[in-house]
Design a protein around this motif. Structure first.
Motif, PDB file in Angstrom:
ATOM      1  N   HIS A   1       0.827  -1.216   0.000  1.00 40.82           N
ATOM      2  CA  HIS A   1       0.000   0.000   0.000  1.00 40.82           C
ATOM      3  C   HIS A   1       0.862   1.267   0.000  1.00 40.82           C
ATOM      4  O   HIS A   1       0.372   2.344   0.318  1.00 40.82           O
ATOM      5  CB  HIS A   1      -0.973   0.020   1.187  1.00 40.82           C
ATOM      6  CG  HIS A   1      -2.091  -0.976   1.065  1.00 40.82           C
ATOM      7  ND1 HIS A   1      -3.249  -0.722   0.372  1.00 40.82           N
ATOM      8  CD2 HIS A   1      -2.224  -2.237   1.529  1.00 40.82           C
ATOM      9  CE1 HIS A   1      -4.053  -1.776   0.433  1.00 40.82           C
ATOM     10  NE2 HIS A   1      -3.440  -2.723   1.126  1.00 40.82           N
TER      11      HIS A   1
ATOM     12  N   TYR B   1       0.708   3.574  -4.267  1.00 36.04           N
ATOM     13  CA  TYR B   1      -0.151   4.711  -4.643  1.00 36.04           C
ATOM     14  C   TYR B   1       0.108   5.938  -3.760  1.00 36.04           C
ATOM     15  O   TYR B   1      -0.477   6.990  -3.969  1.00 36.04           O
ATOM     16  CB  TYR B   1      -1.634   4.321  -4.639  1.00 36.04           C
ATOM     17  CG  TYR B   1      -2.155   3.702  -3.362  1.00 36.04           C
ATOM     18  CD1 TYR B   1      -2.520   4.490  -2.275  1.00 36.04           C
ATOM     19  CD2 TYR B   1      -2.307   2.321  -3.256  1.00 36.04           C
ATOM     20  CE1 TYR B   1      -3.014   3.925  -1.109  1.00 36.04           C
ATOM     21  CE2 TYR B   1      -2.800   1.746  -2.084  1.00 36.04           C
ATOM     22  CZ  TYR B   1      -3.151   2.553  -1.020  1.00 36.04           C
ATOM     23  OH  TYR B   1      -3.643   1.989   0.130  1.00 36.04           O
ATOM     24  N   ASN B   2       0.995   5.789  -2.782  1.00 37.45           N
ATOM     25  CA  ASN B   2       1.465   6.930  -1.987  1.00 37.45           C
ATOM     26  C   ASN B   2       2.848   7.399  -2.436  1.00 37.45           C
ATOM     27  O   ASN B   2       3.555   8.070  -1.687  1.00 37.45           O
ATOM     28  CB  ASN B   2       1.482   6.557  -0.509  1.00 37.45           C
ATOM     29  CG  ASN B   2       0.070   6.467   0.068  1.00 37.45           C
ATOM     30  OD1 ASN B   2      -0.641   7.467   0.136  1.00 37.45           O
ATOM     31  ND2 ASN B   2      -0.354   5.275   0.447  1.00 37.45           N
TER      32      ASN B   2
ATOM     33  N   GLN C   1      -8.364   1.666  -8.146  1.00 38.47           N
ATOM     34  CA  GLN C   1      -7.362   2.736  -8.299  1.00 38.47           C
ATOM     35  C   GLN C   1      -5.991   2.244  -7.819  1.00 38.47           C
ATOM     36  O   GLN C   1      -5.413   2.768  -6.867  1.00 38.47           O
ATOM     37  CB  GLN C   1      -7.812   3.977  -7.520  1.00 38.47           C
ATOM     38  CG  GLN C   1      -9.126   4.550  -8.013  1.00 38.47           C
ATOM     39  CD  GLN C   1      -9.069   4.966  -9.468  1.00 38.47           C
ATOM     40  OE1 GLN C   1      -8.180   5.701  -9.884  1.00 38.47           O
ATOM     41  NE2 GLN C   1     -10.016   4.483 -10.257  1.00 38.47           N
TER      42      GLN C   1
ATOM     43  N   ASN D   1     -10.056   1.588  -1.993  1.00 36.84           N
ATOM     44  CA  ASN D   1     -10.269   2.970  -2.433  1.00 36.84           C
ATOM     45  C   ASN D   1     -10.429   3.910  -1.231  1.00 36.84           C
ATOM     46  O   ASN D   1      -9.980   5.060  -1.275  1.00 36.84           O
ATOM     47  CB  ASN D   1     -11.468   3.041  -3.377  1.00 36.84           C
ATOM     48  CG  ASN D   1     -11.169   2.359  -4.718  1.00 36.84           C
ATOM     49  OD1 ASN D   1     -10.003   2.211  -5.102  1.00 36.84           O
ATOM     50  ND2 ASN D   1     -12.191   1.925  -5.420  1.00 36.84           N
TER      51      ASN D   1
ATOM     52  N   ARG E   1      -6.984   4.892   0.079  1.00 44.03           N
ATOM     53  CA  ARG E   1      -6.393   5.958  -0.751  1.00 44.03           C
ATOM     54  C   ARG E   1      -6.914   7.315  -0.305  1.00 44.03           C
ATOM     55  O   ARG E   1      -6.155   8.280  -0.183  1.00 44.03           O
ATOM     56  CB  ARG E   1      -6.747   5.748  -2.230  1.00 44.03           C
ATOM     57  CG  ARG E   1      -5.990   4.645  -2.899  1.00 44.03           C
ATOM     58  CD  ARG E   1      -6.108   4.734  -4.417  1.00 44.03           C
ATOM     59  NE  ARG E   1      -5.304   5.825  -4.944  1.00 44.03           N
ATOM     60  CZ  ARG E   1      -4.525   5.735  -6.014  1.00 44.03           C
ATOM     61  NH1 ARG E   1      -4.427   4.602  -6.670  1.00 44.03           N
ATOM     62  NH2 ARG E   1      -3.849   6.758  -6.440  1.00 44.03           N
TER      63      ARG E   1
ATOM     64  N   CYS F   1      -5.414   8.424   3.025  1.00 43.02           N
ATOM     65  CA  CYS F   1      -4.042   8.919   2.845  1.00 43.02           C
ATOM     66  C   CYS F   1      -4.046  10.329   2.254  1.00 43.02           C
ATOM     67  O   CYS F   1      -3.266  11.197   2.675  1.00 43.02           O
ATOM     68  CB  CYS F   1      -3.248   7.972   1.939  1.00 43.02           C
ATOM     69  SG  CYS F   1      -2.922   6.364   2.685  1.00 43.02           S
ATOM     70  N   GLU F   2      -4.941  10.567   1.308  1.00 42.28           N
ATOM     71  CA  GLU F   2      -5.035  11.902   0.687  1.00 42.28           C
ATOM     72  C   GLU F   2      -5.477  12.950   1.712  1.00 42.28           C
ATOM     73  O   GLU F   2      -4.991  14.091   1.686  1.00 42.28           O
ATOM     74  CB  GLU F   2      -5.996  11.857  -0.506  1.00 42.28           C
ATOM     75  CG  GLU F   2      -5.396  11.160  -1.722  1.00 42.28           C
ATOM     76  CD  GLU F   2      -6.440  10.674  -2.726  1.00 42.28           C
ATOM     77  OE1 GLU F   2      -7.630  11.053  -2.593  1.00 42.28           O
ATOM     78  OE2 GLU F   2      -6.059   9.914  -3.650  1.00 42.28           O
TER      79      GLU F   2
END
Length: 388
Positions: free
Chosen positions: A33, A36-37, A164, A220, A223, A226-227
């Motif tokens: 994981h 995507y970071n 994603q 998702n 994600r 994290c955002e």
């Protein structure tokens, strides 16, 4: 051999010789994981593979045949869109990416199938996407770079499968090297290979036998969490583009401003990036016990802070820990089921798999499948099999 069977099935169905391609699944030793970071991962391509027989048919129809499902799906090349046939969406998503680049994709036939266990976290979907992307690149002579193919396969998953995902799975399938793991910087896409000594240690996968339905929606959600963390930190550190840029000290300094759940998600990612760096140093030094400790720490973070493990995966890790010859174990992949990855001393592999099957079934009532894997090269063509 499966590749010969798929070639034969193509020639039975479509009556001309195809291009043959193999696309491997992947394991990820550590760095879950983080992709995507924009962080670091340490995957390898493995000998669980999807095989493709593909050929241009001279018409306008795309005919896709799933060897494993024994199902045929047909669409016009000009009518490629998502629909209810989920397995076909992965392949059509790849076609759409060629079309978006202004490349005309004529009618083609494709038979595909393989031995990547579905739902085991070995990236069967990325292998499907990368294999077809590579095959079409060969057939259409588009001469695209492997990195372009990886990005196209990733976009196919975003747009046609609705997941994603980061780029790790597609990258590993296309860039794998025999006997080596690859550390990938998921921001710059710079990468470095590290030898993996299979004479000392084997990778054994233990399939929990479960796939909880949370997996896609929670992926998702992670994600988004994290955002949210990045947005908060940017107020203090405008240079922060992703969690990759955040230090543990910065994160801890602003803990009071965070939602408690979002803080734990961010802490996991920041610590996991540090673990990948440390694990690579241990691998380069040949210190497998120390590498294994990073794996156990990764699992604890995935279980407690990122909350993507499940009781079955936790049971597998705890059962493996005291067994002779085990260097390390952790859950692997998106989570909520699938496999654990275990590093096991060669002399103990047979006993390890026997004991794990016995202990896991006792603990859960679920029969345990295990897979011994070899690290192999990335996507490639195969010699054609001519059926007389």
């Amino acid at each position: 051999m499966l590749s010969a069977s798929i070639s034969a099935a193509f020639q039975d169905q479509f009556h001309y010789p195809p291009l043959l391609v193999r696309a491997p699944g992947r394991v990820n030793l550590i760095g879950e994981h983080t992709d995507y970071n924009e962080g670091f991962v340490l995957p390898a391509a493995i000998d669980k593979e999807i095989y493709f027989a593909v050929g241009l048919n001279g018409g306008s129809a795309i005919r896709l045949y799933s060897y494993n499902k024994q199902e045929l799906y047909t669409t016009e090349a000009s009518q490629v869109r998502r629909d209810a046939t989920l397995w076909a969406n992965y392949l059509k998503g790849v076609v759409a990416q060629f079309q978006k680049r202004g490349i005309t994709v004529p009618g083609f036939d494709c038979v595909f199938g393989g031995n990547v266990p579905m739902g085991a976290g070995l990236s069967s979907s990325a292998a499907v996407e990368c294999g077809l992307a590579f095959a079409l690149d060969q057939l259409l002579a588009t001469k695209l770079e492997r990195l372009d193919l990886a990005r196209m396969a990733q976009k196919a998953e975003h747009e046609f499968a609705g997941v994603q995902c980061g780029i790790m799975d597609q990258f590993a399938s296309l860039f794998g090297r025999d006997g080596q793991v690859v550390r990938l910087d998921c921001r710059s896409l710079a990468y470095e290979y590290f030898p993996f000594d299979t004479s000392r240690c084997h990778i054994v996968l233990c399939n929990s036998g479960v796939k909880h339905s949370l997996a896609s929606s929670e992926y998702n959600t992670r994600r988004q969490e994290c955002e949210q963390g990045v947005a908060l930190l940017q107020q203090h550190y405008p240079e922060v583009r992703s969690l990759r840029d955040v230090t543990l000290a910065q994160l801890q300094q602003h803990e009071a401003e965070f939602d408690a759940v979002v803080f734990r998600r961010c802490r996991y990612v920041v610590e996991e990036n540090l673990r990948v760096e440390a694990a690579c140093q241990e691998l380069a030094a040949g210190n497998l016990p120390a590498f294994g400790q990073q794996m156990y720490a990764s699992h604890a973070g995935l279980r407690d802070d990122y909350a993507v493990s499940c009781p079955e995966l936790d049971t597998l890790v705890e059962l493996a820990r005291p067994l002779p010859g085990v260097y390390g174990a952790r859950m692997m992949g998106g989570g909520f089921g699938g496999c654990t990855i275990n590093l096991v001393e060669v002399a103990h592999v047979e006993e390890f798999t026997r004991r794990m099957r016995e202990l896991y079934e006792q603990a859960t009532g679920i029969p345990l499948e295990t897979y011994q894997t070899t690290i192999v090269a990335g996507v490639s063509t195969l010699e054609p099999v001519i059926v007389s």
